[in-house]
Structures are given as C-alpha cells and as structure tokens.
Design an enzyme around this catalytic site. Structure first.
Site, PDB file in Angstrom:
ATOM      1  N   THR A   1      -0.594  -4.153   1.382  1.00  0.00           N
ATOM      2  CA  THR A   1      -0.349  -3.593   0.048  1.00  0.00           C
ATOM      3  C   THR A   1      -1.662  -3.243  -0.645  1.00  0.00           C
ATOM      4  O   THR A   1      -2.701  -3.850  -0.362  1.00  0.00           O
ATOM      5  CB  THR A   1       0.417  -4.635  -0.798  1.00  0.00           C
ATOM      6  OG1 THR A   1       0.449  -4.201  -2.147  1.00  0.00           O
ATOM      7  CG2 THR A   1      -0.247  -6.009  -0.755  1.00  0.00           C
ATOM      8  N   ASP A   2      -1.584  -2.323  -1.599  1.00  0.00           N
ATOM      9  CA  ASP A   2      -2.780  -1.996  -2.392  1.00  0.00           C
ATOM     10  C   ASP A   2      -3.175  -3.147  -3.318  1.00  0.00           C
ATOM     11  O   ASP A   2      -4.285  -3.166  -3.852  1.00  0.00           O
ATOM     12  CB  ASP A   2      -2.561  -0.701  -3.198  1.00  0.00           C
ATOM     13  CG  ASP A   2      -1.375  -0.742  -4.152  1.00  0.00           C
ATOM     14  OD1 ASP A   2      -0.682  -1.783  -4.216  1.00  0.00           O
ATOM     15  OD2 ASP A   2      -1.146   0.275  -4.839  1.00  0.00           O
ATOM     16  N   GLU A   3      -2.269  -4.114  -3.516  1.00  0.00           N
ATOM     17  CA  GLU A   3      -2.577  -5.207  -4.447  1.00  0.00           C
ATOM     18  C   GLU A   3      -3.725  -6.090  -3.956  1.00  0.00           C
ATOM     19  O   GLU A   3      -4.293  -6.855  -4.736  1.00  0.00           O
ATOM     20  CB  GLU A   3      -1.336  -6.069  -4.698  1.00  0.00           C
ATOM     21  CG  GLU A   3      -0.226  -5.272  -5.336  1.00  0.00           C
ATOM     22  CD  GLU A   3       0.837  -6.110  -6.015  1.00  0.00           C
ATOM     23  OE1 GLU A   3       0.604  -7.298  -6.288  1.00  0.00           O
ATOM     24  OE2 GLU A   3       1.912  -5.557  -6.283  1.00  0.00           O
TER      25      GLU A   3
ATOM     26  N   TYR B   1       0.708 -13.853  -4.486  1.00  0.00           N
ATOM     27  CA  TYR B   1       1.243 -12.854  -3.537  1.00  0.00           C
ATOM     28  C   TYR B   1       0.094 -12.057  -2.917  1.00  0.00           C
ATOM     29  O   TYR B   1      -0.046 -12.003  -1.680  1.00  0.00           O
ATOM     30  CB  TYR B   1       2.234 -11.904  -4.242  1.00  0.00           C
ATOM     31  CG  TYR B   1       2.497 -10.643  -3.435  1.00  0.00           C
ATOM     32  CD1 TYR B   1       3.182 -10.698  -2.222  1.00  0.00           C
ATOM     33  CD2 TYR B   1       2.028  -9.397  -3.871  1.00  0.00           C
ATOM     34  CE1 TYR B   1       3.401  -9.547  -1.466  1.00  0.00           C
ATOM     35  CE2 TYR B   1       2.250  -8.247  -3.125  1.00  0.00           C
ATOM     36  CZ  TYR B   1       2.926  -8.321  -1.920  1.00  0.00           C
ATOM     37  OH  TYR B   1       3.132  -7.190  -1.173  1.00  0.00           O
TER      38      TYR B   1
END
Ligand code: NAD
Ligand code: TDX
Length: 336
Positions: free
Chosen positions: A125-127, A152
């Site tokens: 994910t980009d997170e 997360y």
C-alpha cells in the site's frame, strides 16, 4: 507460456483479492486459480459466486499456518499475496492481528516460495510512505523512504521489508506493488465509500472524520488488478511498482459526490471524531508502471466509477446487510 498456469491468490475472498480473481478468470481463461483465505470478518465466499469450481478452487486456511501455505505454494506457478488485516481504524484499536497476519503470515509465504522457488507478487500500500502535505507538489514514487504512521501501515511496511530481505538474502523471485485507495464492488462496509453509501441506503447521514480535508488518491479495484497482472507477466524480478490513477479527492469531496449521486443535499452529513494519527494526504506518481509496462487505468472518471459503485451497493443489499449492523456497533464503540 506452454505449461498450464495455476495461480495461488491469498486473501482472494476479500475485496481486492476477489476483484483480482474475477479479473484473472476473465482475462486468462486457461489459468487455474486457487484461493487461500481464512475468512476473517472481511472475507466472504459470496465474493467468488459465479466462478466455475473447475477453474477456481477455494481453500479455507490461514497464511500463518506454514504447512498449509507450503502445500499450496508447492503446487502453483505464481503466488499473489493479498491476504492482510487491512483497516486502519481496527489497527489503532487492536493491533495484534495485524502483526500476526501481515508480518508472520508474509514470513510463511516467503519461506514457502523460497523452498519451492516460486514467483511471488506481494501486494502493498502507499500508506507505508506516511503522508504528504496538502499543498506540496510531491507525490510518492518508488524512491520515497518508508515512514508508516499506523499499526496497519507499520505492519505492511514490515512485510515489504521481509520481501526485500528474502529477495536479497535468498534470491527469492518477487515483485512488489504499492497501490493507492481502492474502490469498487465487494468492498467491506467499514471502509469510507461503502460505509457512506450504505448509511444513506439505511436512512442515516454519512460520517466525515474531523474536518474532512484529508486527501486519498482513488483507483478502481479493476485497475489495480490490471496493474498487478502487468507486473506479474512483464515486471522485473526484485522491482517495486507504484499503482495509482491520479484520483486525488478530499474525503469531504467524496462524501459530497456520494450524496449528490444518491439524490441528497450535499451538506447532509455529520462530522465525527477524527482518527488518531490521521494521515493527511496520499498521492501516487505512477510513471514507472505506465512507462515500463505500458499500463494505464481504464476508470479515469472517478464520478462515473462512484456511480457504478453506488448502483452495485443498491443492487446487492443481501451482500452487505449482514455486516452492516456489526460494523456500525464497532464504530459506536470507538466513537466514530
Ligand atoms: P480486505 O480486508 O477486504 O480482505 C482481506 C482478505 O484477507 C479477507 O478475505 C480475509 O479473510 C483474508 N485474510 C486476512 N487474514 C488472513 C489470514 N491470516 N490468512 C488467510 N486469509 C486472511 O482487504 P483488501 O482491502 O482487499 O486489501 C487486500 C490487500 O491489498 C491488502 O494486502 C492491503 O494491504 C492491500 N491494499 C489495499 C488497499 C485498499 O484500498 N483497500 C490499497 C492498497 C493496498
Ligand atoms: O466513516 C469514515 N469517515 C471518514 O471520513 C471512514 C470509514 C473513513 N473516513 C476517512 C478516513 C480516511 O482519511 O476516509 C479516508 C479513507 O478511509 P478508509 O476507507 O478507512 O481508508 P484508508 O484509511 O485511507 O486506508 C485504505 O487505503 C489504503 C485501505 O483501508 C488500506 O487497506 C489501504 O492500504
């Protein structure tokens, strides 16, 4: 390719994994698909309805169970690893399942692909890159340093680092992708877009965290799937590709668009308590995958994609209804 391809999809009964299974089923009619999923609250076998069992085999099992993972990896040609605990709010409330599935589970996948020398694609994910300021021109790219904010994203970052270490230390054949926020059919009602659509369908008002200035970069799940397939077939071993469709919108804009397209007044929403540590903005520079692999997204009109998604939730009440009250009860507990 001469030999019959059997692709193992972990987390294939979840939102993006199921969209990917449907996509592969259509795009690669000669491939066999095995789904490994333990059906957490986020997994739903109904997401695989309509697929012929002669081509799609479902195995209920946990990615933290090394024996099951090894048995299935041994039999397959490709592994695409979607399975994860995926909801940021849950991770702030209860981080332990995130450490288990995202880190220990990925370790088991890596050990199996190492043992049987199989090609892995790891979904991230980009997170993992943290967040951007609202008004800076910078976007995330493949060189952006990791700086995760939530349990997360920290566990997703941990899983990415395991993949890099297994590539370098053991020569595992793997690629990675970091994608932006997905929307589309089969997304769990805990997430922003389905939550608001189903709140309106149940006669309640959408709920915006804080002021709602936070920006997410939206991509349709089918475009994520086509990006993953391009990487699987044409990507360079050991490389990472960011997948994004230039879909930046503030959360407030998204809620206003949903209200407008459901025939409501665009001010008809409530502000609720903000998420702790709430990332401000994500934005993807997808130059590499577009240039190197010739990938382009199909859903470039976000409002049209949103209309299709609203129609899907209207037409599939039996799919989301059983999860709705449970999800809202969880939100009540955390005050959002
Ligand atoms: P989801 O929560 O909808 O689905 C996750 C699936 O994994 C479920 O079917 C669940 O049952 C399964 N699962 C969870 N733990 C498992 C375990 N221990 N063993 C076996 N199966 C398990 O998630 P999603 O939104 O579809 O996300 C899929 C992947 O894509 C994740 O890796 C996530 O980090 C990544 N991702 C998601 C987004 C997004 O916008 N949702 C964006 C970028 C990347
Ligand atoms: O009711 C809500 N109101 C609201 O304002 C909900 C559920 C969310 N929000 C805000 C929080 C975020 O800024 O909307 C934005 C999107 O929230 P989520 O749908 O929870 O997604 P996000 O936290 O951005 O993470 C998602 O994108 C990246 C996925 O859940 C992750 O799995 C993925 O890695």
């Amino acid at each position: 390719m001469d030999r019959k391809v059997n692709i193992l999809v972990t987390g294939g009964a979840g939102f993006i994994g199921a969209n990917f299974v449907h996509y592969i089923y259509k795009q690669r009619p000669d491939w066999q698909i095995t789904v490994l999923d333990c059906l957490t609250y986020a997994g739903n076998l109904a997401n695989l309805d309509g697929l012929n069992e002669s081509r799609v085999k479902f195995v209920k099992g946990n990615i933290c169970d090394g024996e099951t993972v090894a048995r299935l990896v041994k039999e397959c040609y490709y592994v695409v690893h979607f399975a994860a605990e995926s909801h940021v709010d849950n991770s702030v409330h209860s981080p332990w399942p995130f450490v288990q599935t995202n880190i220990v589970g990925t370790y088991q996948i890596l050990e199996a692909v190492r043992k049987y020398n199989k090609r892995l694609h790891h979904i991230s994910t980009d997170e993992v890159y943290g967040d951007l300021e609202l008004n800076e021109s910078r976007k995330f790219n493949e060189e952006t340093p990791y700086n995760p904010s939530s349990p997360y994203s920290a566990t997703k970052a941990g899983s990415d680092h395991l993949v890099y270490a297994w590539i370098r230390s053991f020569g595992v054949q793997a690629t990675l992708s970091n994608c932006s926020n997905n929307y589309g059919p089969y997304q769990h009602v805990e997430k922003l877009i389905p939550r608001q659509i189903t709140e309106i369908l149940e006669g309640r008002r959408p709920k915006l965290y804080g002021e709602g200035k936070n920006v997410r970069d939206w991509i349709h799940a089918e475009d994520h799937s086509s990006g993953v397939l391009a990487i699987l077939e044409k990507g360079k071993n050991g490389e990472t590709y960011l997948i994004g469709a230039d879909g930046e919108r503030s959360n407030r804009e998204v809620i206003e668009l949903i209200l407008k397209n459901m025939g409501k007044d665009t001010t008809d929403f409530d502000h609720v308590a903000d998420r702790p540590g709430h990332d401000m903005r994500y934005a993807i520079d997808s130059t590499k995958i577009r240039g190197e692999l010739g990938w382009t997204p199909k859903y470039t009109d976000f409002e049209q994609g949103l209309k299709d998604t609203i129609a899907w939730y209207k037409n599939n009440e039996a799919w989301w209804k059983p999860q709705k009250a449970i999800t809202e009860a969880k939100y009540l507990e955390i005050g959002r």
